[in-house]
Design a protein around this motif. Structure first.
Motif, PDB file in Angstrom:
ATOM      1  N   VAL A  52       8.107   1.682  25.690  1.00  0.00           N
ATOM      2  CA  VAL A  52       9.309   1.381  24.920  1.00  0.00           C
ATOM      3  C   VAL A  52       8.892   0.995  23.506  1.00  0.00           C
ATOM      4  O   VAL A  52       8.041   0.113  23.319  1.00  0.00           O
ATOM      5  CB  VAL A  52      10.125   0.232  25.549  1.00  0.00           C
ATOM      6  CG1 VAL A  52      11.316  -0.120  24.656  1.00  0.00           C
ATOM      7  CG2 VAL A  52      10.603   0.613  26.942  1.00  0.00           C
ATOM      8  N   LEU A  53       9.495   1.664  22.512  1.00  0.00           N
ATOM      9  CA  LEU A  53       9.293   1.326  21.105  1.00  0.00           C
ATOM     10  C   LEU A  53      10.623   0.790  20.584  1.00  0.00           C
ATOM     11  O   LEU A  53      11.617   1.504  20.526  1.00  0.00           O
ATOM     12  CB  LEU A  53       8.859   2.559  20.307  1.00  0.00           C
ATOM     13  CG  LEU A  53       7.665   3.354  20.864  1.00  0.00           C
ATOM     14  CD1 LEU A  53       7.298   4.490  19.917  1.00  0.00           C
ATOM     15  CD2 LEU A  53       6.471   2.454  21.124  1.00  0.00           C
ATOM     16  N   GLY A  54      10.648  -0.474  20.197  1.00  0.00           N
ATOM     17  CA  GLY A  54      11.892  -1.152  19.880  1.00  0.00           C
ATOM     18  C   GLY A  54      12.474  -0.787  18.524  1.00  0.00           C
ATOM     19  O   GLY A  54      11.844  -0.122  17.690  1.00  0.00           O
ATOM     20  N   HIS A  55      13.686  -1.267  18.302  1.00  0.00           N
ATOM     21  CA  HIS A  55      14.418  -1.015  17.061  1.00  0.00           C
ATOM     22  C   HIS A  55      13.614  -1.465  15.842  1.00  0.00           C
ATOM     23  O   HIS A  55      13.112  -2.586  15.782  1.00  0.00           O
ATOM     24  CB  HIS A  55      15.748  -1.772  17.093  1.00  0.00           C
ATOM     25  CG  HIS A  55      16.341  -2.017  15.745  1.00  0.00           C
ATOM     26  ND1 HIS A  55      16.846  -0.996  14.967  1.00  0.00           N
ATOM     27  CD2 HIS A  55      16.494  -3.153  15.021  1.00  0.00           C
ATOM     28  CE1 HIS A  55      17.292  -1.502  13.829  1.00  0.00           C
ATOM     29  NE2 HIS A  55      17.092  -2.808  13.833  1.00  0.00           N
ATOM     30  N   GLY A  56      13.463  -0.562  14.883  1.00  0.00           N
ATOM     31  CA  GLY A  56      12.846  -0.913  13.616  1.00  0.00           C
ATOM     32  C   GLY A  56      11.366  -1.211  13.672  1.00  0.00           C
ATOM     33  O   GLY A  56      10.803  -1.700  12.692  1.00  0.00           O
ATOM     34  N   CYS A  57      10.702  -0.921  14.785  1.00  0.00           N
ATOM     35  CA  CYS A  57       9.262  -1.179  14.847  1.00  0.00           C
ATOM     36  C   CYS A  57       8.502  -0.059  14.142  1.00  0.00           C
ATOM     37  O   CYS A  57       9.031   1.028  13.905  1.00  0.00           O
ATOM     38  CB  CYS A  57       8.788  -1.318  16.291  1.00  0.00           C
ATOM     39  SG  CYS A  57       8.761   0.229  17.227  1.00  0.00           S
ATOM     40  N   GLU A  58       7.252  -0.338  13.802  1.00  0.00           N
ATOM     41  CA  GLU A  58       6.383   0.654  13.162  1.00  0.00           C
ATOM     42  C   GLU A  58       5.080   0.729  13.946  1.00  0.00           C
ATOM     43  O   GLU A  58       4.413  -0.285  14.157  1.00  0.00           O
ATOM     44  CB  GLU A  58       6.098   0.272  11.712  1.00  0.00           C
ATOM     45  CG  GLU A  58       5.176   1.249  10.997  1.00  0.00           C
ATOM     46  CD  GLU A  58       4.918   0.874   9.546  1.00  0.00           C
ATOM     47  OE1 GLU A  58       4.043   1.505   8.912  1.00  0.00           O
ATOM     48  OE2 GLU A  58       5.593  -0.054   9.043  1.00  0.00           O
TER      49      GLU A  58
END
Length: 269
Positions: free
Chosen positions: A140-146
């Motif tokens: 899972v890659l969350g909202h607004g992550c880089e």
């Protein structure tokens, strides 16, 4: 906390990670058995392309190994890669990118190749996946992550508004919201680890951290460049860590709350 203690690993783990020829062994030419791949990751099969780790001793070597092969893997079979999921019109995918079946990409996501995204991955709104990244299944890659030039094992989670740069993240590891894996020293010097009084360089100016299997970083943590954290260790929110932290630890930092009198005043519009 930054001091490196000696860690024992099982003989089968050590032998699985040894090679006949060791050009990247520690200074003095011997294997640093405390820091081999098998200490941090129980199975390399939890990574979508385990061949990236073939012949390596230490996890920090994996980024260079992946970089040398990523373009070939990502673009194999199809010009520009292969996308096996729906990409919304507001999202952008460019370069050689492979995305597996069942992956969900939200609006305003940007994925820059070369990059590989596995099956059943969730990529939340506004996430940025930069070149050199390989994300295994069920992550899972969350909202607004880089995510920049990083390798994620199966089931890893990088939560919202997080920077994960030049790092290797083990199976089921979680990086809490707002956390920064700092990937370059403030003085722009070479990154390395101090082991038994001897400094061993990573031969790079960019390296974030290694998180072993099921490590958990709480919200708004900071890992200094070159941080190595053993499996099943939890780092509590608002904690800064660096160096080597062994497996199975609970790490926290006591913050002192300071209160003084404040003269009542109104702010300007």
């Amino acid at each position: 906390m930054g001091r490196l203690g000696r860690i024992r690993i099982r003989a089968d783990e050590e032998s699985a990670c040894r090679r006949e020829s060791i050009p990247h062994a520690g200074r003095g030419g011997r294997i640093l058995t405390d820091l081999v791949l098998g200490y941090f990751f129980s199975s390399l099969d939890d990574f979508i392309h385990p061949e990236v780790f073939a012949g390596l001793d230490y996890p920090w070597q994996a980024l260079a190994a992946a970089k040398s092969r990523l373009g070939e893997i990502a673009g194999a079979g199809e010009p520009g890669g292969l996308i096996q999921c729906e990409v919304p019109g507001e999202a952008v995918v460019r370069g050689a990118v492979r995305v597996g079946e069942g992956t969900v990409i939200d609006a305003h996501v940007l994925i820059e190749g070369p990059a590989i995204i596995g099956r059943n991955v969730t990529i939340r709104h506004g996430a940025l996946v930069r070149p050199g990244t390989i994300v295994s299944d069920d992550c899972v890659l969350g909202h607004g992550c880089e995510i920049k030039n990083s390798l994620l094992f199966r089931g890893a989670k990088v939560q919202s508004l997080t920077f994960c740069g030049d790092s290797v993240i083990g199976r089921g590891a979680r990086i809490g919201s707002g956390t920064i894996t700092a990937n370059r020293r403030f003085d722009q010097g070479e990154i390395g680890i101090k082991h038994e009084g001897v400094r061993h360089p990573f031969d790079t100016e960019y390296f974030g951290c290694v998180l072993g299997d099921y490590v958990r970083l709480g919200a708004n943590c900071v890992t200094l460049p070159g941080t190595l954290i053993g499996p099943y260790t939890w780092v509590m929110p608002l904690t800064r860590v660096g160096g080597f932290i062994p497996r199975g630890k609970l790490v926290s930092f006591k913050h002192a709350l300071l209160m003084t009198d404040n003269q009542p005043r109104k702010l300007k519009p």
